[in-house]
Design an enzyme around this catalytic site. Structure first.
Site, PDB file in Angstrom:
ATOM      1  CG  HIS A 102      -8.814   0.603   9.628  1.00  0.00           C
ATOM      2  ND1 HIS A 102      -8.088   0.681  10.792  1.00  0.00           N
ATOM      3  CD2 HIS A 102      -8.601   1.764   8.956  1.00  0.00           C
ATOM      4  CE1 HIS A 102      -7.440   1.845  10.812  1.00  0.00           C
ATOM      5  NE2 HIS A 102      -7.735   2.512   9.718  1.00  0.00           N
TER       6      HIS A 102
ATOM      7  CE  LYS B 254      -5.350  -0.308   7.727  1.00  0.00           C
ATOM      8  NZ  LYS B 254      -4.725   0.443   6.622  1.00  0.00           N
TER       9      LYS B 254
HETATM   10  P1  NAP Z   1      -8.506   0.394  -2.379  1.00  0.00           P
HETATM   11  O1  NAP Z   1      -9.930   0.807  -2.487  1.00  0.00           O
HETATM   12  O2  NAP Z   1      -8.166  -1.060  -2.456  1.00  0.00           O
HETATM   13  O3  NAP Z   1      -7.697   1.181  -3.536  1.00  0.00           O
HETATM   14  C1  NAP Z   1      -6.414   0.867  -3.997  1.00  0.00           C
HETATM   15  C2  NAP Z   1      -6.422   1.021  -5.512  1.00  0.00           C
HETATM   16  O4  NAP Z   1      -5.103   0.874  -6.013  1.00  0.00           O
HETATM   17  C3  NAP Z   1      -7.285  -0.049  -6.209  1.00  0.00           C
HETATM   18  O5  NAP Z   1      -8.054   0.544  -7.216  1.00  0.00           O
HETATM   19  C4  NAP Z   1      -6.233  -0.994  -6.804  1.00  0.00           C
HETATM   20  O6  NAP Z   1      -6.719  -1.676  -7.937  1.00  0.00           O
HETATM   21  C5  NAP Z   1      -5.147   0.007  -7.139  1.00  0.00           C
HETATM   22  N1  NAP Z   1      -3.835  -0.576  -7.337  1.00  0.00           N
HETATM   23  C6  NAP Z   1      -3.324  -1.732  -6.838  1.00  0.00           C
HETATM   24  N2  NAP Z   1      -2.062  -1.921  -7.273  1.00  0.00           N
HETATM   25  C7  NAP Z   1      -1.785  -0.864  -8.061  1.00  0.00           C
HETATM   26  C8  NAP Z   1      -0.642  -0.475  -8.808  1.00  0.00           C
HETATM   27  N3  NAP Z   1       0.483  -1.228  -8.831  1.00  0.00           N
HETATM   28  N4  NAP Z   1      -0.692   0.687  -9.504  1.00  0.00           N
HETATM   29  C9  NAP Z   1      -1.778   1.453  -9.486  1.00  0.00           C
HETATM   30  N5  NAP Z   1      -2.916   1.138  -8.816  1.00  0.00           N
HETATM   31  C10 NAP Z   1      -2.898   0.004  -8.104  1.00  0.00           C
HETATM   32  O7  NAP Z   1      -7.864   0.952  -1.041  1.00  0.00           O
HETATM   33  P2  NAP Z   1      -8.190   2.322  -0.277  1.00  0.00           P
HETATM   34  O8  NAP Z   1      -9.148   2.070   0.827  1.00  0.00           O
HETATM   35  O9  NAP Z   1      -8.475   3.388  -1.265  1.00  0.00           O
HETATM   36  O10 NAP Z   1      -6.778   2.601   0.428  1.00  0.00           O
HETATM   37  C11 NAP Z   1      -5.607   2.823  -0.324  1.00  0.00           C
HETATM   38  C12 NAP Z   1      -4.432   2.972   0.638  1.00  0.00           C
HETATM   39  O11 NAP Z   1      -4.626   4.165   1.408  1.00  0.00           O
HETATM   40  C13 NAP Z   1      -4.311   1.834   1.680  1.00  0.00           C
HETATM   41  O12 NAP Z   1      -2.956   1.581   1.935  1.00  0.00           O
HETATM   42  C14 NAP Z   1      -4.969   2.417   2.931  1.00  0.00           C
HETATM   43  O13 NAP Z   1      -4.450   1.841   4.130  1.00  0.00           O
HETATM   44  C15 NAP Z   1      -4.553   3.857   2.802  1.00  0.00           C
HETATM   45  N6  NAP Z   1      -5.397   4.814   3.512  1.00  0.00           N
HETATM   46  C16 NAP Z   1      -4.758   5.933   3.964  1.00  0.00           C
HETATM   47  C17 NAP Z   1      -5.469   6.928   4.582  1.00  0.00           C
HETATM   48  C18 NAP Z   1      -4.721   8.157   5.051  1.00  0.00           C
HETATM   49  O14 NAP Z   1      -5.353   9.053   5.643  1.00  0.00           O
HETATM   50  N7  NAP Z   1      -3.426   8.236   4.822  1.00  0.00           N
HETATM   51  C19 NAP Z   1      -6.854   6.808   4.758  1.00  0.00           C
HETATM   52  C20 NAP Z   1      -7.491   5.667   4.267  1.00  0.00           C
HETATM   53  C21 NAP Z   1      -6.735   4.684   3.620  1.00  0.00           C
HETATM   54  P3  NAP Z   1      -7.454  -3.133  -7.760  1.00  0.00           P
HETATM   55  O15 NAP Z   1      -8.520  -2.935  -6.732  1.00  0.00           O
HETATM   56  O16 NAP Z   1      -7.967  -3.450  -9.119  1.00  0.00           O
HETATM   57  O17 NAP Z   1      -6.375  -4.077  -7.304  1.00  0.00           O
END
Ligand code: NAP
Length: 265
Positions: free
Chosen positions: A155, A159
């Site tokens: 990844h 992550k």
């Molecule tokens: P990311 O870019 O870091 O996005 C997470 C977002 O959530 C950021 O904007 C963060 O803000 C915000 N956040 C943090 N704490 C929060 C809260 N308490 N309330 C509301 N928003 C909050 O991460 P990502 O790559 O999009 O991934 C997000 C999640 O999805 C991860 O757990 C990843 O492993 C998972 N994922 C799942 C799949 C699937 O197919 N299921 C695929 C890819 C990723 P800040 O950056 O300002 O802290």
């Protein structure tokens, strides 16, 4: 019927893609975003979104639910906040589609009981990509015949959790058909800690984190004089969006928690 959707983590890599997907879907309307900053603002005020995206941002989930009445909350945040969001949404009878990874087994068990008690649908999908679901299914099938297996998940380096939700889920699915047994030499010694990866019932899981990657996984099976590799690659986050749409539509008909898309496809 138009499904009213709220998104937690809308500014993130997955969340911003989900915002686009929900907005262009005819059967859905985006009613709110949940964040921990930008309280009282609208998505239209954030540079990354179009200026006509008039969707209110809340930092309090209970207030968001009372004021915007969503049918479904999509959570794409992080392992520190996802459990509380999911639980609170369920307590308010709001269905949830969770893509965030990093739940503990105890949290999954507790949410599953709560969902049943409240008759509130919830889909927790460690991976929304259909190709990844097939990779896990094929790996489970292969393990019946080739029980010596190692998982390498790769990844991007932002992550937070390791191993990935997909890596863990793959190991759990394989464990349903593979008897627990230690692999490698019985007397093997790690001369550097972690060299052999994480241990799940004797299977090893290796986590690679590098810039440039999105989400990738290889499941490698070894047998006498042969090797089988099953590999899936997500090259961008659009690869997850048809799964998100499927889950939002499907969760509207559900009254319990399902962990893993393979259980409802
Ligand atoms: P990311 O870019 O870091 O996005 C997470 C977002 O959530 C950021 O904007 C963060 O803000 C915000 N956040 C943090 N704490 C929060 C809260 N308490 N309330 C509301 N928003 C909050 O991460 P990502 O790559 O999009 O991934 C997000 C999640 O999805 C991860 O757990 C990843 O492993 C998972 N994922 C799942 C799949 C699937 O197919 N299921 C695929 C890819 C990723 P800040 O950056 O300002 O802290």
């Amino acid at each position: 019927m138009t499904i009213r959707v709220a998104i937690a983590g809308a500014r993130g890599k997955m969340g911003s893609e989900a915002v686009k997907t929900v907005c262009k879907h005819e059967g859905m309307v985006l009613v709110a975003a949940l964040d921990y900053k930008h309280v009282g603002e609208s998505l239209s005020q954030l540079e990354m979104f179009p200026p006509n995206l008039d969707v209110p941002i809340y930092t309090n989930l209970s207030q968001l639910i009372t004021e915007t009445n969503p049918d479904v909350l999509i959570d794409l945040t992080n392992p520190h906040s996802v459990y509380e969001h999911t639980k609170e949404a369920m307590l308010h009878n709001v269905r949830t589609v969770v893509g965030t990874t990093g739940f503990t087994d105890e949290q999954l068990e507790e949410l599953s009981l709560l969902a049943r008690e409240k008759k509130c649908g919830c889909i927790i999908a460690p991976n929304f990509a259909i190709g990844a679901i097939l990779m896990m299914k094929f790996a489970k099938e292969a393990a019946k015949y080739l029980p010596h297996v190692e998982i390498i998940e790769l990844h991007h380096d932002r992550k937070l959790d390791a191993p990935s939700g997909t890596g863990k889920k793959t190991a759990q699915m394989i464990a349903e058909v593979r008897e627990a047994s230690k692999q490698g030499h019985p007397n093997e010694i790690e001369t550097m800690m972690g060299a052999r990866g994480a241990d799940f019932e004797g299977m090893r899981i290796h986590s690679v984190r590098l810039p440039g990657l999105v989400a990738h996984q290889e499941v490698i099976f070894g047998g006498d004089g042969q090797m089988l590799t099953i590999r899936h690659d997500s090259f961008n986050r659009e690869s997850f969006m048809s799964g998100v749409v499927f889950c939002v539509e499907t969760v509207m008909t559900m009254e319990e928690l399902v962990y893993g898309l393979e259980n409802i496809l």
